[in-house]
Write an enzyme that holds these catalytic residues in place. Structure first.
Site, PDB file in Angstrom:
ATOM      1  N   MET A 176     -12.646  -6.230   1.375  1.00  0.00           N
ATOM      2  CA  MET A 176     -12.212  -5.435   2.192  1.00  0.00           C
ATOM      3  C   MET A 176     -12.434  -6.127   3.747  1.00  0.00           C
ATOM      4  O   MET A 176     -13.599  -6.607   3.759  1.00  0.00           O
ATOM      5  CB  MET A 176     -13.093  -4.110   2.273  1.00  0.00           C
ATOM      6  N   ASP A 228      -4.426   3.703  -3.225  1.00  0.00           N
ATOM      7  CA  ASP A 228      -5.710   4.147  -2.700  1.00  0.00           C
ATOM      8  C   ASP A 228      -6.156   5.569  -2.880  1.00  0.00           C
ATOM      9  O   ASP A 228      -5.577   6.461  -2.690  1.00  0.00           O
ATOM     10  CB  ASP A 228      -5.923   4.170  -1.069  1.00  0.00           C
ATOM     11  N   MET A 248      -9.151   8.482  -2.673  1.00  0.00           N
ATOM     12  CA  MET A 248     -10.280   8.599  -1.443  1.00  0.00           C
ATOM     13  C   MET A 248     -10.615  10.211  -1.831  1.00  0.00           C
ATOM     14  O   MET A 248      -9.814  10.936  -2.134  1.00  0.00           O
ATOM     15  CB  MET A 248      -9.851   8.524  -0.085  1.00  0.00           C
ATOM     16  N   GLY A 284      -4.406   0.802   9.687  1.00  0.00           N
ATOM     17  CA  GLY A 284      -4.504   0.516  10.989  1.00  0.00           C
ATOM     18  C   GLY A 284      -5.540   0.030  11.698  1.00  0.00           C
ATOM     19  O   GLY A 284      -5.523   0.040  12.895  1.00  0.00           O
ATOM     20  N   MET A 321     -11.992   4.798  -4.088  1.00  0.00           N
ATOM     21  CA  MET A 321     -13.027   4.797  -3.129  1.00  0.00           C
ATOM     22  C   MET A 321     -13.661   6.499  -3.352  1.00  0.00           C
ATOM     23  O   MET A 321     -13.589   7.276  -2.625  1.00  0.00           O
ATOM     24  CB  MET A 321     -12.512   4.893  -1.701  1.00  0.00           C
ATOM     25  N   HIS A 370      -7.720   1.487  -6.395  1.00  0.00           N
ATOM     26  CA  HIS A 370      -8.747   1.438  -5.684  1.00  0.00           C
ATOM     27  C   HIS A 370      -9.278   2.888  -5.512  1.00  0.00           C
ATOM     28  O   HIS A 370      -9.029   3.696  -4.645  1.00  0.00           O
ATOM     29  CB  HIS A 370      -8.419   0.746  -4.160  1.00  0.00           C
ATOM     30  N   GLY A 404      -0.421  -3.156   4.151  1.00  0.00           N
ATOM     31  CA  GLY A 404      -0.012  -1.847   4.483  1.00  0.00           C
ATOM     32  C   GLY A 404       0.932  -1.712   5.877  1.00  0.00           C
ATOM     33  O   GLY A 404       2.164  -1.846   5.763  1.00  0.00           O
ATOM     34  N   ASP A 437      -7.814  -6.697   1.435  1.00  0.00           N
ATOM     35  CA  ASP A 437      -7.168  -5.513   2.024  1.00  0.00           C
ATOM     36  C   ASP A 437      -7.878  -5.251   3.424  1.00  0.00           C
ATOM     37  O   ASP A 437      -9.106  -5.156   3.653  1.00  0.00           O
ATOM     38  CB  ASP A 437      -7.369  -4.590   1.031  1.00  0.00           C
ATOM     39  N   GLY A 438      -6.916  -4.912   4.082  1.00  0.00           N
ATOM     40  CA  GLY A 438      -7.152  -4.350   5.510  1.00  0.00           C
ATOM     41  C   GLY A 438      -6.877  -5.320   6.737  1.00  0.00           C
ATOM     42  O   GLY A 438      -7.026  -6.370   7.152  1.00  0.00           O
ATOM     43  N   GLY A 483     -11.164   3.453   4.345  1.00  0.00           N
ATOM     44  CA  GLY A 483     -10.750   4.937   4.420  1.00  0.00           C
ATOM     45  C   GLY A 483      -9.580   5.205   5.480  1.00  0.00           C
ATOM     46  O   GLY A 483      -9.023   6.558   5.302  1.00  0.00           O
ATOM     47  N   PHE A 484      -9.308   4.248   6.252  1.00  0.00           N
ATOM     48  CA  PHE A 484      -8.208   4.582   7.278  1.00  0.00           C
ATOM     49  C   PHE A 484      -7.432   3.299   7.377  1.00  0.00           C
ATOM     50  O   PHE A 484      -7.808   2.395   7.318  1.00  0.00           O
ATOM     51  CB  PHE A 484      -8.700   5.106   8.620  1.00  0.00           C
ATOM     52  N   SER A 531       0.666  -1.100  -0.124  1.00  0.00           N
ATOM     53  CA  SER A 531       0.078   0.050   0.165  1.00  0.00           C
ATOM     54  C   SER A 531       0.819   1.418  -0.046  1.00  0.00           C
ATOM     55  O   SER A 531       1.671   1.442   0.723  1.00  0.00           O
ATOM     56  CB  SER A 531      -0.881   0.059   1.198  1.00  0.00           C
ATOM     57  N   HIS A 536      -0.338  -0.831  -4.557  1.00  0.00           N
ATOM     58  CA  HIS A 536      -1.845  -0.529  -4.375  1.00  0.00           C
ATOM     59  C   HIS A 536      -2.023   0.867  -4.173  1.00  0.00           C
ATOM     60  O   HIS A 536      -1.328   1.566  -3.132  1.00  0.00           O
ATOM     61  CB  HIS A 536      -2.286  -1.360  -2.982  1.00  0.00           C
TER      62      HIS A 536
END
Length: 224
Positions: A140, A38, A40, A148, A71, A69, A198, A176-177, A145-146, A12, A36
């Protein structure tokens, strides 16, 4: 029993060292299969991330393909732009697009792999009809959106279902996550081949971690 397919890792870029991003990208390129990205918009998800300048830095420092990705709301308005920036995979959310099949077809026409992303609360039933149009499905395991966040255990059942559907339709299944080495060991036998990593990847030496993860491929049932 057919052995699991090889693991592909998507670092990520959002979690990389943006203070020295050029060097970080060159280093990660030794082992990354995709980067990857992201994107947003602050509306579909409550955050902003990764604009055109970051894409340019990544492209200037690596030939590794980009997994984008989106979003964002109304992604059909922007897929051509991100394709021009180098996206090889473009993933959209069904909730963000009122003409999902048309946008997936648009991505394919542009020469990229079309993907859909399923949020933790989005059921497989809502997208079954368009799975034949997809070359990539992103499950997901946290709310988008965040970085960690904690891994949501209830998503594993959905991943099992998607793993079976990936064999039927031929798409690559990605997660992912909060993914780390142990999660790879858990999810790879379920049909997941692609892993966005990530926070966990940057806690130590990322290239060594990627090599170690791939070195355990394929996992046997006794490893779990």
């Amino acid at each position: 029993m057919t052995p699991p397919k090889p693991i592909k890792i998507h670092p990520s870029v959002l979690c990389a060292d943006h203070g020295n991003l050029s060097q970080a990208i060159r280093h990660l390129s030794q082992e990354a299969d995709y980067f990857h990205m992201d994107v947003m918009d602050g509306s579909f998800v409550p955050n902003f991330a990764i604009g055109a300048e970051i894409f340019k830095i990544v492209r200037q420092n690596s030939a590794v393909p980009l997994d984008v990705h989106l979003m964002i709301r109304e992604p059909s308005r922007h897929v051509a732009f991100f394709r021009e920036l180098g996206a090889e995979i473009i993933t959209i959310h069904p909730e963000a697009d009122t003409q999902l099949a048309a946008t997936l077809a648009q991505i394919r026409k542009l020469g990229a792999t079309a993907g859909i992303a399923l949020n933790p609360g989005t059921s497989v039933e809502t997208v079954k009809e368009v799975l034949p149009l997809c070359g990539h499905v992103l499950a997901m395991t946290v709310n988008p959106g965040f970085a960690g966040q904690d891994f949501l255990e209830f998503t594993v059942e959905k991943i099992k279902e998607l793993g079976k559907l990936s064999e039927k339709h031929g798409f690559a299944l990605c997660v992912d996550g909060n993914i780390n080495a142990e999660r790879v060991r858990q999810l790879h036998p379920l049909g997941v081949t692609n892993f966005v990593i990530g926070t966990a990847l940057f806690k130590d030496e990322p290239v060594e971690m990627m090599r170690a993860i791939k070195g355990h491929c394929p996992f046997s049932p006794t490893d779990l």
